[in-house]
Design an enzyme around this catalytic site. Sequence first.
Site, short mmCIF file in Angstrom:
data_model
loop_
_atom_site.label_atom_id
_atom_site.label_comp_id
_atom_site.label_asym_id
_atom_site.label_seq_id
_atom_site.Cartn_x
_atom_site.Cartn_y
_atom_site.Cartn_z
N ARG A 15 21.71 -23.61 27.35
CA ARG A 15 22.52 -22.50 26.80
C ARG A 15 22.50 -21.29 27.74
NH1 ARG A 15 22.15 -17.21 25.86
NH2 ARG A 15 20.00 -17.47 25.15
N ASP A 16 21.37 -20.62 27.85
CA ASP A 16 21.32 -19.40 28.67
C ASP A 16 21.59 -19.75 30.13
OD1 ASP A 16 20.98 -16.75 29.27
OD2 ASP A 16 18.94 -16.58 28.51
N CYS A 240 23.22 -13.83 32.27
CA CYS A 240 24.08 -13.43 31.15
C CYS A 240 25.37 -12.87 31.70
CB CYS A 240 23.39 -12.40 30.26
SG CYS A 240 24.47 -11.83 28.94
N ASN A 249 16.95 -17.18 33.85
CA ASN A 249 15.65 -17.04 33.18
C ASN A 249 14.57 -17.47 34.15
OD1 ASN A 249 17.58 -17.92 30.77
ND2 ASN A 249 15.87 -16.72 30.00
P1 HMG Z 1 35.55 -10.12 18.90
O1 HMG Z 1 36.73 -10.31 19.80
O2 HMG Z 1 35.16 -8.71 18.55
O3 HMG Z 1 35.66 -11.01 17.58
O4 HMG Z 1 34.31 -10.84 19.56
P2 HMG Z 1 36.63 -11.10 16.39
O5 HMG Z 1 35.81 -11.37 15.17
O6 HMG Z 1 37.59 -9.96 16.38
O7 HMG Z 1 37.45 -12.44 16.70
C1 HMG Z 1 38.30 -12.54 17.83
C2 HMG Z 1 38.59 -14.00 18.12
O8 HMG Z 1 37.36 -14.68 18.42
C3 HMG Z 1 39.21 -14.75 16.96
O9 HMG Z 1 40.06 -15.76 17.56
C4 HMG Z 1 38.05 -15.45 16.33
O10 HMG Z 1 38.40 -16.63 15.66
C5 HMG Z 1 37.21 -15.79 17.55
P3 HMG Z 1 41.65 -15.52 17.69
O11 HMG Z 1 42.10 -15.34 16.27
O12 HMG Z 1 41.85 -14.30 18.52
O13 HMG Z 1 42.10 -16.78 18.32
N1 HMG Z 1 35.79 -15.93 17.19
C6 HMG Z 1 35.08 -17.04 17.43
N2 HMG Z 1 35.37 -18.20 18.03
C7 HMG Z 1 34.40 -19.13 18.10
N3 HMG Z 1 33.15 -18.95 17.62
C8 HMG Z 1 32.81 -17.79 17.03
C9 HMG Z 1 33.79 -16.78 16.93
N4 HMG Z 1 33.78 -15.55 16.39
C10 HMG Z 1 35.02 -15.04 16.56
N5 HMG Z 1 31.57 -17.62 16.58
C11 HMG Z 1 32.27 -12.05 19.34
C12 HMG Z 1 33.05 -10.84 18.92
C13 HMG Z 1 30.85 -11.86 18.87
C14 HMG Z 1 32.85 -13.31 18.73
C15 HMG Z 1 32.34 -12.15 20.90
O14 HMG Z 1 32.01 -10.91 21.43
C16 HMG Z 1 31.42 -13.20 21.46
O15 HMG Z 1 31.63 -14.39 21.25
N6 HMG Z 1 30.39 -12.78 22.22
C17 HMG Z 1 29.40 -13.70 22.72
C18 HMG Z 1 28.85 -13.21 24.02
C19 HMG Z 1 27.79 -14.17 24.48
O16 HMG Z 1 27.74 -15.33 24.10
N7 HMG Z 1 26.91 -13.68 25.38
C20 HMG Z 1 25.87 -14.46 25.93
C21 HMG Z 1 24.79 -14.81 24.94
S1 HMG Z 1 23.65 -13.47 24.66
C22 HMG Z 1 22.48 -13.64 25.91
O17 HMG Z 1 22.65 -14.42 26.81
C23 HMG Z 1 21.20 -12.85 25.81
C24 HMG Z 1 19.99 -13.71 25.42
O18 HMG Z 1 19.79 -14.77 26.34
C25 HMG Z 1 18.73 -12.82 25.39
C26 HMG Z 1 18.56 -11.97 26.65
O19 HMG Z 1 18.54 -12.53 27.76
O20 HMG Z 1 18.49 -10.76 26.49
C27 HMG Z 1 20.16 -14.33 24.01
MG MG Z 2 18.83 -14.55 28.22
#
Ligand code: HMG
Ligand code: MG
Length: 299
Positions: A15-16, A240, A249
């Site tokens: 994933r990450d 990320c 990581n």
């Molecule tokens: P948004 O655009 O504000 O969401 O994004 P929305 O609710 O307005 O929806 C917009 C569109 O997204 C819609 O589709 C929804 O259906 C779709 P449309 O009608 O336009 O076709 N949608 C989804 N589709 C699939 N799965 C879902 C989903 N939710 C909405 N769950 C949202 C908000 C949170 C969805 C977006 O910002 C997002 O997906 N962000 C994810 C970013 C991400 O994955 N980042 C990496 C992971 S975090 C990380 O790596 C850190 C970590 O490792 C720890 C560390 O290192 O610190 C964990």
């Molecule tokens: Mg991370």
Amino acid sequence: MSLPQHVRLVEVGPRDGLQNEARPITLAQRMELVDRLSAAGLNHIETGSFVSPRWVPQMADSAAVFDGIQRRPGVCYSALVPNLQGMQAAIAAGATEVAVFASASEGFSQRNINCSINESLQRFAPVMALAAEQGMAVRGYLSCVLGCPYDGPVAPEQVAAVSAELLAMGCYEISLGDTIGVGVASATRQLIEVVSQKVPRDQLAGHFHDTYGQALSNIYAALLEGVSVFDSSVAGLGGCPYAKGASGNVASEDVLYMLSGMGISTGVDLEQLVATGQWVCRLLERENGSRVGRALGKA
Ligand code: HMG
Ligand code: MG
């Protein structure tokens, strides 16, 4: 505080790691990666994420990955979910457990999930309710615990406050993420001192990105503070996409080498893990990010 005898490793490479690799690998290869990791003895593997495919295209089709892996008894195949939609998809895919993710800084929260910290916590409420209904465990990630690419320094008290909220919502463990790898050992110790006033040390995990080469010393610092769960990524894959400068990581092989050298058990086989890191780096056409992998791996 004495060092633990056993450490639980959470493998986040599928994933990450893969969420930030430029070169896509096939679905079959994503499944094989998970299967190789479980064969090496890892019993908690973050297998994919159910986020918007427009935000993170690499994680699209995570459901198919869950569908195609060979599930070993006792292994937790977890999924990252940002909201109820993601939670429903994770349940449908048969994830063993899920992880929600918040940020300790407002700037990263906005860039990563398009909402404030408070809004993100509100979005988790229905996720937690559904998880309780399904009897599924929820892990909580907190990003930018030692610094934010947008807001700069982050106060340990702020990390403690958001960690406490995640715990109160029902997360069984809070994984403290140094998303951009800027922390050093003394800051890590201070952070855990402060956060542990709100969250018991045995419910904390460390998630260190290795951008500045500090991850292993941060893990050692966290071990000395009584933390015994660490996230790592085979071959040091990833980063990320919403944190500029974030590298992968800490490499699982490097963590394993250090822990076994200190007499701490993990249940993971180093040789198999090294072979898996070499294999996935060949697929991704990238250099192995694990120093141990480079030292022990065959060309
Ligand atoms: P948004 O655009 O504000 O969401 O994004 P929305 O609710 O307005 O929806 C917009 C569109 O997204 C819609 O589709 C929804 O259906 C779709 P449309 O009608 O336009 O076709 N949608 C989804 N589709 C699939 N799965 C879902 C989903 N939710 C909405 N769950 C949202 C908000 C949170 C969805 C977006 O910002 C997002 O997906 N962000 C994810 C970013 C991400 O994955 N980042 C990496 C992971 S975090 C990380 O790596 C850190 C970590 O490792 C720890 C560390 O290192 O610190 C964990
Ligand atoms: Mg991370």
